[in-house]
Design a protein around this motif. Structure first.
Motif, short mmCIF file in Angstrom:
data_model
loop_
_atom_site.label_atom_id
_atom_site.label_comp_id
_atom_site.label_asym_id
_atom_site.label_seq_id
_atom_site.Cartn_x
_atom_site.Cartn_y
_atom_site.Cartn_z
N PHE A 80 0.90 -1.28 -0.11
CA PHE A 80 0.05 0.10 -0.01
C PHE A 80 0.93 1.32 -0.06
N ALA A 81 1.79 1.13 0.63
CA ALA A 81 2.84 2.52 0.85
C ALA A 81 3.52 2.53 -0.40
N LEU A 82 3.97 1.64 -0.89
CA LEU A 82 4.65 1.67 -2.35
C LEU A 82 3.66 2.44 -3.58
N ILE A 83 2.53 1.92 -3.35
CA ILE A 83 1.48 2.61 -4.34
C ILE A 83 1.23 4.13 -3.89
N LEU A 84 1.27 4.34 -2.42
CA LEU A 84 0.89 5.77 -2.00
C LEU A 84 2.26 6.61 -2.42
N GLY A 85 3.33 6.21 -2.31
CA GLY A 85 4.77 6.77 -2.66
C GLY A 85 4.82 7.08 -4.18
N ILE A 86 4.16 6.28 -4.77
CA ILE A 86 4.23 6.76 -6.34
C ILE A 86 3.08 7.55 -6.68
N LEU A 87 2.11 7.57 -5.92
CA LEU A 87 0.60 8.53 -6.22
C LEU A 87 1.32 9.79 -5.87
N VAL A 88 2.18 9.89 -4.78
CA VAL A 88 2.50 11.23 -4.05
C VAL A 88 3.46 11.78 -5.44
N ASP A 89 4.47 10.78 -5.69
CA ASP A 89 5.43 11.54 -6.70
C ASP A 89 4.75 12.00 -7.93
N PHE A 90 3.77 10.94 -8.32
CA PHE A 90 3.24 11.34 -9.72
C PHE A 90 2.35 12.53 -9.57
N PHE A 91 1.59 12.79 -8.46
CA PHE A 91 0.38 13.95 -8.22
C PHE A 91 1.30 15.14 -7.84
N VAL A 92 2.23 14.83 -7.17
CA VAL A 92 2.89 16.30 -6.45
C VAL A 92 4.40 16.35 -6.96
N ILE A 93 5.36 15.53 -6.42
CA ILE A 93 6.59 15.67 -6.34
C ILE A 93 6.99 15.86 -7.88
N SER A 94 6.59 15.09 -8.75
CA SER A 94 7.17 15.07 -10.08
C SER A 94 6.99 16.40 -10.76
N ARG A 95 5.71 17.09 -10.29
CA ARG A 95 5.48 18.33 -10.79
C ARG A 95 6.06 19.43 -10.27
N ALA A 96 6.75 19.27 -9.29
CA ALA A 96 7.49 20.35 -8.64
C ALA A 96 9.00 20.38 -8.83
N GLN A 97 9.58 19.84 -9.96
CA GLN A 97 10.71 19.77 -10.23
C GLN A 97 11.59 21.20 -10.40
N LYS A 98 10.67 21.99 -10.87
CA LYS A 98 11.31 23.47 -10.99
C LYS A 98 11.25 24.14 -9.89
N VAL A 99 10.46 23.62 -8.79
CA VAL A 99 10.16 24.43 -7.33
C VAL A 99 11.63 24.67 -6.66
N ASN A 100 11.62 25.72 -6.08
CA ASN A 100 13.19 25.87 -5.21
C ASN A 100 13.11 24.81 -3.94
N PRO A 101 14.35 24.44 -3.44
CA PRO A 101 14.13 23.36 -2.40
C PRO A 101 13.22 23.64 -1.28
N VAL A 102 13.35 25.10 -0.95
CA VAL A 102 12.44 25.44 0.18
C VAL A 102 11.08 25.17 0.13
N SER A 103 10.59 25.51 -0.97
CA SER A 103 9.26 25.18 -1.15
C SER A 103 9.13 23.68 -1.43
N LYS A 104 9.95 23.02 -1.94
CA LYS A 104 9.72 21.57 -2.10
C LYS A 104 9.65 21.15 -0.52
N GLN A 105 10.38 21.53 0.37
CA GLN A 105 10.38 21.07 1.69
C GLN A 105 8.70 21.57 2.30
N ILE A 106 8.27 22.61 2.01
CA ILE A 106 7.15 23.20 2.37
C ILE A 106 5.86 22.09 2.02
N ILE A 107 6.13 21.64 0.53
CA ILE A 107 5.37 20.60 -0.12
C ILE A 107 5.15 19.52 1.02
N THR A 108 6.36 19.02 1.21
CA THR A 108 6.38 17.76 2.14
C THR A 108 5.54 18.01 3.30
#
Lengths: 265, 290, 341
Positions: B71-99
């Motif tokens: 379940f966690a594997l799938i959750l990790g994939i979903l989080v990356d798919f919906f959020v993290i992969s779209r935040a590649q150009k976001v600066n590191p601080v904002s990335k932290q805030i996303i988490t």
């Protein structure tokens, strides 16, 4: 140290290595007061590294960097904190312009006099008399410099979106705010067209003549360096090749092989 | 002597739990260049899921843990798919805030889906064994061994497989790695999946002694982050060694000084160590290019 | 001359705006007593204003130094307990309590900063996270001062030793402090420290070459953030008159971060707008909706999703919507003119 009479900077046996690779190797040279001095060399020769060592962005492994500060005292800059360098009378510009997009032109220039601001935090919070006086005084100083460079009209505009040549001048204006003894320019003419380059040559000469300071610059454009510099130091692989007047450097064979050698191909 | 052996055995178990969580954080740090503050919350969320599945179906706790990790594997994939992969150009601080935003979402979703009551998650194995005058439960031995095996596999994978090479390449230079044809996007996605899964296992190892509740991973999360700092945030080994050291120190402090204040004392100690050795126990100084 | 005028206008315009905002806010107690709005609205708005003060401090830290603090709730909580202890237990004046309750957390903040700010920026978030865990433990375990889980009480403030405020008076005091903090922040950002912070954010190399001590300025912005957190805590304590450990959890720190990100980073009015969205919308709107209103975590999810959406799609915050609308309207008008012309 005692033979610094008319010298402003004297570098002795400077060395720095990154992971075993010697970027600067036993380099020595000195700069006279009121001199425009060029540092040349092919790409990767270690020019910017020399600058970063002088301004203490990097701590050199070996060597001395003697500087006659604005009180006329000679001191070794090695080990001085990066942010304390400007207070000694030594200021630099950057290869990739480092101006702040969100600040206006005049605000960017005012940052150059940061260490002249003495108002306390409390004083700034309530914008008391001292803050207001300092702001007005230093804003005036910044505007005068901008006026001199013909940039007064754009002083309240943001730096974002200004043409490249103008940005270079703003950065130079920022460097002048504290009347430095030595100004270090990292590729000032890079990216400029011929007219802009010509006006920059005149501007740098003017600055030297009027402000009675020395200028150390890195540049690729040989025409620019030959036309402007009193003396030139050529380096390659971090090592000294030759020091001399532009004519001497042009004639020097080692320099020709290392740097200008391509012309023979 | 027997007390010391007991402390050592306990430390191996707690240290293992911290190490699993810390590995997840480092994995994400090196592929996404962000400190994942949501690691603990995502693990908590998956642990709730595993426990609910166990309660409904009555499967064994080991099987439930496997379900939770998948379940966690799938959750990790979903989080990356919906959020993290779209935040590649976001600066590191904002990335932290996303988490940090992810924490809010999962902490909001958990009581909605799983209720607010703490749940019980049974041990994997029952029974215990005497050992030099100390008692150790079979469950603890199981946890220690499973933890070590998983870490062994992960380290082997990082060193020897194509995926591991890709992770290390992505970590050292994202752009160059992409130019060399390494699929950085899927490497990052896999890292999020594996990190979530490792964290979930840590949560379920911890669950029987505590319970499955909303704040179950708070201490683990803080400790794992501190372990990463102590390890220098650059090396996988450093974080794991630091995690075991912290586990040992934590058990020592709770036994000899105070069990109430053990975490607080530990945090202060670690902060003092960082003050003295800013780059961590194993970190190297990096020269920034100007 | 003309130039001077524009300068004066540019500099003083925000003061008038802030003052006007304060005056409007001050009418709220009147509306409550006239029965036009609900009694509980005053509590909601007061807490939004308190969180605005806290977030303004944090906006300096996040917006200008690019640093995250997860200790906001902890430092706020510390402010509440300290002022309660000093006024209620020791019976000392409110003014003294205010000073001590801001100074002590600031000192602890500076110590935390000394440890973590020397190295990488992201260390501060982790260090403050650890410190806030320790503080929460202290709130629970030091029950001879804090009363543990049962919580601690204090009274409405008595100013200058004789002026006893009531609920409305305390609300006005909060409004006063908010406007004061807004003015202070505006002044700081437009002075040399503000420019140094901006330069630091844009280019650390340029900042240190211009003589900005980066470590000291990071520490300074963190100390200011902690001070305003503690100030918020003091005001909270004397308005709500009750504090307990579970009020000062990580979630509050995250909500304050959400305020800044959603409202508008580096913007004073954006921060206040953000506070109204993050703390107002769940209280005033979400709770009234059918189905969603009865869900516990709805506010968390709302704010969490909003944070991520804003960072991904509108990184300067919702305060910029008005500029975008203006710009689009202008475009629309221009188009209209072109068609007409």
């Amino acid at each position: 140290m005692d033979n610094m009479n008319n010298k402003v900077l004297k570098i002795e046996n400077l060395s720095i290595a990154f992971g075993g690779l010697k970027a600067v190797d036993d380099l020595s040279f000195d700069i006279n007061e009121g001199e425009i001095f060029g540092l040349i060399g092919p790409n990767g020769a270690g020019k910017t590294t020399v600058f970063n060592c002088i301004t203490q962005f990097y701590k050199p492994d070996e060597g001395k960097i003697y500087f006659k500060n604005n009180k006329g005292e000679v001191e070794d800059l090695v080990g001085v904190k990066t942010h304390e360098i400007i207070g000694k009378g030594l200021v630099r510009t950057f290869q990739n312009i480092e101006l702040i997009r969100e600040l206006t032109v005049v605000e960017n220039v005012m940052v150059g006099a940061h260490i002249d601001f003495k108002a306390s935090l409390f004083n700034q919070f309530f914008r008391l008399k001292k803050t207001r006086e300092e702001e007005a005084k230093i804003r005036k100083r910044a505007e005068d410099i901008l006026d001199h460079m013909g940039l007064l009209a754009i002083k309240d505009m943001l730096t974002a979106g200004q043409p490249y040549g103008v940005l270079k001048k703003i950065e130079l204006a920022r460097a002048l705010m504290l009347n430095p003894k030595l100004i270090i320019l990292d590729e000032p003419a890079a990216g400029l067209n011929d007219t802009e380059t010509l006006s920059l040559v005149n501007l740098i000469r003017e600055i030297r003549d009027e402000r009675n300071c020395s200028i150390l610059l890195i540049e690729h454009d040989m025409k620019f360096v030959n036309g402007l510099c009193d003396r030139i130091c050529a380096i390659n692989f971090g090592k000294l090749l030759a020091i001399g007047t532009p004519q001497e450097i042009q004639k020097n064979q080692e320099v020709q092989i290392a740097y200008l050698g391509k012309e023979d191909d | 002597m027997d007390i010391f052996v007991q402390i050592l055995l306990n430390s191996l178990e707690t240290g293992g739990i911290y190490a699993l969580a810390a590995l997840g954080i480092i994995l994400i740090f090196r592929t996404s260049v962000t400190t994942n503050f949501a690691q603990g919350t995502i693990s908590m969320f998956s642990a709730f899921f595993a426990t609910i599945v166990l309660m409904i179906t009555g499967i064994s706790s080991i099987l439930a843990a496997v379900v939770g990790m998948i379940f966690a594997l799938i959750l990790g994939i979903l989080v990356d798919f919906f959020v993290i992969s779209r935040a590649q150009k976001v600066n590191p601080v904002s990335k932290q805030i996303i988490t940090l935003g992810l924490i809010m979402i999962f902490l909001g979703l958990a009581p909605m889906l799983f209720g607010t009551d703490p749940l019980q998650f049974p041990r994997f194995i029952y029974g215990s064994h005497s050992f030099f005058g100390a008692t150790i439960s079979y469950n603890a031995i199981f946890n220690i061994i499973v933890g070590l095996i998983l870490m062994g596999i992960l380290f082997f994978a990082l060193q020897k497989t194509k995926w591991g090479l890709s992770v290390r390449a992505t970590a050292s230079n994202d752009i160059v790695a992409r130019m060399m044809g390494i699929p950085t996007a899927s490497v990052t996605r896999a890292s999020w999946a594996i990190a979530a899964s490792l964290g979930t296992l840590a949560a379920l190892m911890l669950a029987p002694t505590n319970s499955v509740n909303l704040s179950m991973m708070d201490t683990v999360q803080v400790t794992a982050l501190l372990a990463c700092i102590l390890g220098g945030f650059t090396s996988f080994y450093g974080a794991v060694i630091a995690a075991y050291l912290i586990g040992f120190a934590s058990n020592l402090i709770s036994f000899y000084i105070s069990s109430i204040w053990s975490d607080s004392i530990l945090y202060l100690l670690i902060l003092i160590i960082i003050l003295i050795k800013p780059t961590g126990l194993f970190g190297k100084k990096v020269v920034k290019k100007v | 001359m003309n130039n001077k005028l524009t300068n004066f206008y540019k500099l003083h315009k925000p003061y008038t705006q802030f003052l006007l905002f304060g005056i409007i806010l001050s009418f709220l107690p009147l509306l409550v007593s006239l029965g036009i709005v609900k009694y509980s609205l005053l509590t909601t708005v007061a807490s939004i204003l308190i969180y605005s003060i806290v977030a303004l401090g944090l906006n300096l830290l996040l917006g200008y130094s690019g640093l995250i603090s997860l200790g906001t709730a902890g430092f706020m909580g510390m402010g509440t307990y300290l002022t309660a202890f000093i006024t209620a237990d020791l019976g000392l004046p409110f003014e003294l309590a205010l000073i001590i309750s801001v100074a002590v957390p600031m000192l602890i903040g500076v110590l935390t900063g000394l440890v973590s700010l020397r190295i990488e920026g992201y260390y501060l978030a982790i260090a403050t996270l650890a410190i806030s865990e320790i503080l929460r433990k202290v709130f629970i375990e030091f029950d001879f001062i804090t009363n543990g889980f049962s919580g601690k009480q204090a009274q409405y403030p008595k100013l200058l030793g004789f002026l006893q405020l009531d609920r409305n008076g305390t609300y006005i005091l909060i409004v006063f402090f908010l406007i004061l903090v807004m003015v202070m922040m505006h002044n700081l950002v437009n002075s040399h420290t503000g420019r140094a912070l901006s330069t630091m954010r844009g280019s650390e190399a340029a900042a240190s070459a211009m003589g900005v001590n980066i470590y000291r300025h990071r520490l300074l912005s963190f100390a200011i953030a902690v001070a305003f957190s503690a100030l918020g805590g003091v005001l909270y304590m004397h308005f709500v008159r009750y504090t307990y450990p579970n009020a000062w959890i990580l979630m509050l720190s995250l909500n304050i971060l959400a305020v800044i990100v959603i409202g508008g980073i580096r913007s004073i009015s954006g921060t206040v707008l953000g506070a109204f969205i993050v703390f107002g919308v769940p209280d005033l709107i979400l709770k009234r909706l059918p189905v969603i209103g009865s869900i516990d975590g709805a506010a968390y999810i709302f704010n969490g999703v909003l944070i991520i959406l804003v960072i991904l799609f509108y990184p300067n915050g919702l305060i910029n919507i008005r500029y975008d609308i203006q710009r689009n309207l202008r475009k629309l008008f221009k188009k209209g003119e072109e068609i007409n012309g």
